[in-house]
Design a protein around this motif. Structure first.
Motif, PDB file in Angstrom:
ATOM      1  N   LEU A 139      -1.572  -6.034  11.773  1.00 14.36           N
ATOM      2  CA  LEU A 139      -2.850  -5.776  11.107  1.00 14.36           C
ATOM      3  C   LEU A 139      -2.640  -5.101   9.752  1.00 14.36           C
ATOM      4  CD1 LEU A 139      -5.946  -5.852  11.285  1.00 14.36           C
ATOM      5  CD2 LEU A 139      -5.834  -3.622  12.411  1.00 14.36           C
ATOM      6  N   VAL A 140      -1.784  -4.082   9.717  1.00 16.12           N
ATOM      7  CA  VAL A 140      -1.505  -3.366   8.459  1.00 16.12           C
ATOM      8  C   VAL A 140      -0.856  -4.314   7.457  1.00 16.12           C
ATOM      9  CG1 VAL A 140      -0.098  -1.526   7.440  1.00 16.12           C
ATOM     10  CG2 VAL A 140      -1.411  -1.080   9.494  1.00 16.12           C
ATOM     11  N   SER A 141       0.070  -5.148   7.912  1.00 14.88           N
ATOM     12  CA  SER A 141       0.710  -6.126   7.019  1.00 14.88           C
ATOM     13  C   SER A 141      -0.323  -7.097   6.456  1.00 14.88           C
ATOM     14  CB  SER A 141       1.778  -6.924   7.766  1.00 14.88           C
ATOM     15  OG  SER A 141       2.836  -6.113   8.121  1.00 14.88           O
ATOM     16  N   HIS A 142      -1.197  -7.581   7.314  1.00 15.05           N
ATOM     17  CA  HIS A 142      -2.234  -8.515   6.891  1.00 15.05           C
ATOM     18  C   HIS A 142      -3.181  -7.852   5.881  1.00 15.05           C
ATOM     19  CE1 HIS A 142      -4.919 -11.936   7.182  1.00 15.05           C
ATOM     20  NE2 HIS A 142      -5.932 -11.116   7.473  1.00 15.05           N
TER      21      HIS A 142
ATOM     22  N   TYR B   8      -1.928   3.791   1.246  1.00 15.84           N
ATOM     23  CA  TYR B   8      -2.184   4.226   2.621  1.00 15.84           C
ATOM     24  C   TYR B   8      -1.705   3.184   3.636  1.00 15.84           C
ATOM     25  CZ  TYR B   8      -4.955   8.195   1.008  1.00 15.84           C
ATOM     26  OH  TYR B   8      -5.350   9.361   0.435  1.00 15.84           O
ATOM     27  N   LEU B   9      -1.926   1.926   3.326  1.00 18.68           N
ATOM     28  CA  LEU B   9      -1.471   0.867   4.213  1.00 18.68           C
ATOM     29  C   LEU B   9       0.054   0.833   4.280  1.00 18.68           C
ATOM     30  CD1 LEU B   9      -3.965  -2.011   3.344  1.00 18.68           C
ATOM     31  CD2 LEU B   9      -3.820  -0.732   5.484  1.00 18.68           C
ATOM     32  N   SER B  10       0.709   1.094   3.163  1.00 16.53           N
ATOM     33  CA  SER B  10       2.174   1.139   3.141  1.00 16.53           C
ATOM     34  C   SER B  10       2.696   2.289   4.008  1.00 16.53           C
ATOM     35  CB  SER B  10       2.655   1.291   1.698  1.00 16.53           C
ATOM     36  OG  SER B  10       4.056   1.430   1.664  1.00 16.53           O
ATOM     37  N   LEU B  11       2.043   3.460   3.909  1.00 10.74           N
ATOM     38  CA  LEU B  11       2.416   4.599   4.765  1.00 10.74           C
ATOM     39  C   LEU B  11       2.196   4.259   6.244  1.00 10.74           C
ATOM     40  CD1 LEU B  11       0.976   7.653   2.784  1.00 10.74           C
ATOM     41  CD2 LEU B  11       3.368   7.245   3.367  1.00 10.74           C
ATOM     42  N   GLY B  12       1.060   3.639   6.544  1.00  9.59           N
ATOM     43  CA  GLY B  12       0.768   3.245   7.925  1.00  9.59           C
ATOM     44  C   GLY B  12       1.783   2.232   8.433  1.00  9.59           C
ATOM     45  N   HIS B  13       2.158   1.289   7.564  1.00 13.01           N
ATOM     46  CA  HIS B  13       3.150   0.276   7.945  1.00 13.01           C
ATOM     47  C   HIS B  13       4.502   0.924   8.233  1.00 13.01           C
ATOM     48  CE1 HIS B  13       5.909  -3.147   7.395  1.00 13.01           C
ATOM     49  NE2 HIS B  13       4.894  -3.853   7.890  1.00 13.01           N
ATOM     50  N   SER B  14       4.944   1.854   7.378  1.00  8.21           N
ATOM     51  CA  SER B  14       6.230   2.551   7.566  1.00  8.21           C
ATOM     52  C   SER B  14       6.241   3.378   8.851  1.00  8.21           C
ATOM     53  CB  SER B  14       6.522   3.471   6.382  1.00  8.21           C
ATOM     54  OG  SER B  14       6.654   2.727   5.203  1.00  8.21           O
TER      55      SER B  14
ATOM     56  N   SER C 110      -2.595  -5.256   3.927  1.00 10.20           N
ATOM     57  CA  SER C 110      -1.924  -4.915   2.669  1.00 10.20           C
ATOM     58  C   SER C 110      -1.750  -6.151   1.780  1.00 10.20           C
ATOM     59  CB  SER C 110      -0.581  -4.249   2.923  1.00 10.20           C
ATOM     60  OG  SER C 110       0.303  -5.120   3.549  1.00 10.20           O
ATOM     61  N   GLN C 111      -1.646  -7.353   2.362  1.00  8.48           N
ATOM     62  CA  GLN C 111      -1.548  -8.582   1.571  1.00  8.48           C
ATOM     63  C   GLN C 111      -2.869  -8.915   0.893  1.00  8.48           C
ATOM     64  OE1 GLN C 111      -0.272 -11.544   4.387  1.00  8.48           O
ATOM     65  NE2 GLN C 111       1.847 -10.782   4.430  1.00  8.48           N
ATOM     66  N   ARG C 112      -3.990  -8.486   1.463  1.00  3.53           N
ATOM     67  CA  ARG C 112      -5.322  -8.811   0.934  1.00  3.53           C
ATOM     68  C   ARG C 112      -5.891  -7.698   0.058  1.00  3.53           C
ATOM     69  NH1 ARG C 112      -7.556 -13.275   3.318  1.00  3.53           N
ATOM     70  NH2 ARG C 112      -6.611 -13.951   5.250  1.00  3.53           N
ATOM     71  N   SER C 113      -5.228  -6.566   0.021  1.00  2.00           N
ATOM     72  CA  SER C 113      -5.776  -5.419  -0.705  1.00  2.00           C
ATOM     73  C   SER C 113      -5.483  -5.517  -2.196  1.00  2.00           C
ATOM     74  CB  SER C 113      -5.178  -4.132  -0.152  1.00  2.00           C
ATOM     75  OG  SER C 113      -5.600  -3.037  -0.927  1.00  2.00           O
ATOM     76  N   ASN C 114      -6.517  -5.138  -3.021  1.00  2.00           N
ATOM     77  CA  ASN C 114      -6.369  -5.102  -4.472  1.00  2.00           C
ATOM     78  C   ASN C 114      -6.379  -3.661  -4.976  1.00  2.00           C
ATOM     79  OD1 ASN C 114      -6.363  -7.866  -4.524  1.00  2.00           O
ATOM     80  ND2 ASN C 114      -8.580  -8.038  -4.836  1.00  2.00           N
ATOM     81  N   ASP C 115      -6.774  -2.737  -4.130  1.00  2.00           N
ATOM     82  CA  ASP C 115      -6.901  -1.331  -4.501  1.00  2.00           C
ATOM     83  C   ASP C 115      -5.549  -0.630  -4.331  1.00  2.00           C
ATOM     84  OD1 ASP C 115      -7.772   1.232  -4.986  1.00  2.00           O
ATOM     85  OD2 ASP C 115      -8.880   1.421  -3.090  1.00  2.00           O
ATOM     86  N   GLU C 116      -5.092   0.107  -5.355  1.00  5.27           N
ATOM     87  CA  GLU C 116      -3.794   0.784  -5.328  1.00  5.27           C
ATOM     88  C   GLU C 116      -3.736   1.887  -4.283  1.00  5.27           C
ATOM     89  OE1 GLU C 116      -1.328   3.170  -8.572  1.00  5.27           O
ATOM     90  OE2 GLU C 116      -2.064   1.258  -9.335  1.00  5.27           O
ATOM     91  N   LEU C 117      -4.803   2.675  -4.152  1.00  4.31           N
ATOM     92  CA  LEU C 117      -4.839   3.754  -3.166  1.00  4.31           C
ATOM     93  C   LEU C 117      -4.819   3.186  -1.741  1.00  4.31           C
ATOM     94  CD1 LEU C 117      -5.023   6.825  -2.750  1.00  4.31           C
ATOM     95  CD2 LEU C 117      -7.510   6.587  -2.736  1.00  4.31           C
ATOM     96  N   THR C 118      -5.565   2.126  -1.500  1.00  5.84           N
ATOM     97  CA  THR C 118      -5.576   1.490  -0.190  1.00  5.84           C
ATOM     98  C   THR C 118      -4.197   0.943   0.153  1.00  5.84           C
ATOM     99  OG1 THR C 118      -7.902   0.887  -0.508  1.00  5.84           O
ATOM    100  CG2 THR C 118      -6.701  -0.276   1.231  1.00  5.84           C
ATOM    101  N   GLU C 119      -3.555   0.307  -0.834  1.00 11.07           N
ATOM    102  CA  GLU C 119      -2.210  -0.217  -0.612  1.00 11.07           C
ATOM    103  C   GLU C 119      -1.229   0.903  -0.280  1.00 11.07           C
ATOM    104  OE1 GLU C 119      -0.472  -3.040  -3.339  1.00 11.07           O
ATOM    105  OE2 GLU C 119      -2.462  -3.887  -3.724  1.00 11.07           O
TER     106      GLU C 119
ATOM    107  N   LEU D 116       1.411  -1.193  19.152  1.00 15.02           N
ATOM    108  CA  LEU D 116       2.097  -0.940  17.880  1.00 15.02           C
ATOM    109  C   LEU D 116       2.366  -2.237  17.124  1.00 15.02           C
ATOM    110  CD1 LEU D 116       4.612   1.906  18.731  1.00 15.02           C
ATOM    111  CD2 LEU D 116       2.778   1.980  17.061  1.00 15.02           C
ATOM    112  N   ASN D 117       2.748  -3.287  17.834  1.00 18.80           N
ATOM    113  CA  ASN D 117       2.967  -4.575  17.178  1.00 18.80           C
ATOM    114  C   ASN D 117       1.667  -5.127  16.600  1.00 18.80           C
ATOM    115  OD1 ASN D 117       5.743  -4.842  17.445  1.00 18.80           O
ATOM    116  ND2 ASN D 117       5.565  -5.647  19.527  1.00 18.80           N
ATOM    117  N   VAL D 118       0.569  -4.927  17.321  1.00 12.89           N
ATOM    118  CA  VAL D 118      -0.734  -5.356  16.813  1.00 12.89           C
ATOM    119  C   VAL D 118      -1.064  -4.570  15.546  1.00 12.89           C
ATOM    120  CG1 VAL D 118      -3.224  -5.352  17.294  1.00 12.89           C
ATOM    121  CG2 VAL D 118      -1.619  -6.126  19.039  1.00 12.89           C
TER     122      VAL D 118
END
Length: 193
Positions: A146-149, A162-168, A151-160, A140-142
Motif C-alpha cells: 500500500l505504501v509503495s503504491h 512520510y510514505l518513504s519513512l513508513g515504507h522503510s 508513494s508512486q501516485r503522490s505528487n506532494d513532497e511532504l507526503t512522499e 505488514l506485506n499489505v
C-alpha cells in the motif's frame, strides 16, 4: 577391617544416592548393578528388573549402543532418551554418564533428569512465536504494498517523505519478523519439533 570400612563407605554412598533428586543407575559389564528409586520411576521399571542387562532396561537399540560406548570410553557423555510406555505418555530424559569407583571396581554412573516439561515449553514457545510472526507478516506485506503504491501516485513532497519513512519502517519490521521466523525454524529443528 578394611573390608568393613569399605562396606560402611558403600552403605553411605547408597544412602546419599537414594536421596538424590535425579535418577541414578550404576552399570558394570552392560548390566545394571544398582539404581535409586527415582531411576525406577523415570524408567517406569519394576523392582524385579534390578541387575538386568541394559537391553532389557532401555528398549531403544541406539540407547543400548550409547551405554555400551560410554561404558568402554573414559570420557563422560550426554544424550537424551525417550521412555515410551503403553500406560503413560512419552517422557524425555537427559542422561549423563560418568565413571566412578563402586565397591572397588570401575563402574558407569548414569544420571537421569526428566526434561519432558522443558521440551514441551520449548516447543510451545517456538510454535507460539512462529504463529504470532506469521500473523504479523501478512498485514505488514499489505502495508508495504500500500505504501509503495501510494508513494508512486503522490505528487506532494511532504507526503512522499512520510510514505518513504513508513515504507522503510515497514521493510525493517518485515526483516525482523523474517529473522524471528528463521530463529524459530532453527530452534524447532534443534529440538526435533
Amino acid at each position: 577391617k578394611k573390608h568393613i570400612q569399605n562396606q560402611a563407605y558403600v552403605g553411605e554412598q547408597r544412602e546419599l544416592f537414594k536421596r538424590f533428586p535425579f535418577g541414578l543407575l550404576l552399570v558394570r559389564n552392560n548390566k545394571m548393578i544398582w539404581c535409586n528409586e527415582e531411576a525406577f520411576k523415570q524408567l517406569e521399571m519394576n523392582h524385579d528388573k534390578c541387575h538386568n542387562t541394559i537391553s532389557s532396561i532401555f528398549k531403544d537399540a541406539h540407547m543400548c549402543l550409547w551405554v555400551e560406548k560410554v561404558e568402554n570410553s573414559p570420557k563422560s557423555d550426554k544424550t537424551e532418551y525417550t521412555v515410551i510406555n503403553e500406560s503413560s505418555s512419552p517422557k524425555t530424559l537427559e542422561v549423563f554418564s560418568t565413571h566412578v569407583e563402586w565397591e572397588n571396581e570401575p563402574t558407569l554412573l548414569l544420571t537421569m533428569k526428566d526434561i519432558t516439561a522443558e521440551r514441551e515449553i520449548e516447543q510451545f514457545k517456538s510454535r507460539w512465536i512462529s504463529t504470532v510472526s506469521h500473523e504479523f507478516k501478512t498485514p505488514l506485506n499489505v502495508m508495504l504494498n500500500l505504501v509503495s503504491h501510494l508513494s508512486q501516485r503522490s505528487n506532494d513532497e511532504l507526503t512522499e517523505k512520510y510514505l518513504s519513512l513508513g515504507h522503510s519502517a515497514t521493510e525493517l519490521l518485515t526483516i525482523y519478523i523474517g529473522d524471528l521466523l528463521d530463529y524459530c525454524q532453527l530452534r524447532s529443528q534443534e529440538f526435533g519439533v
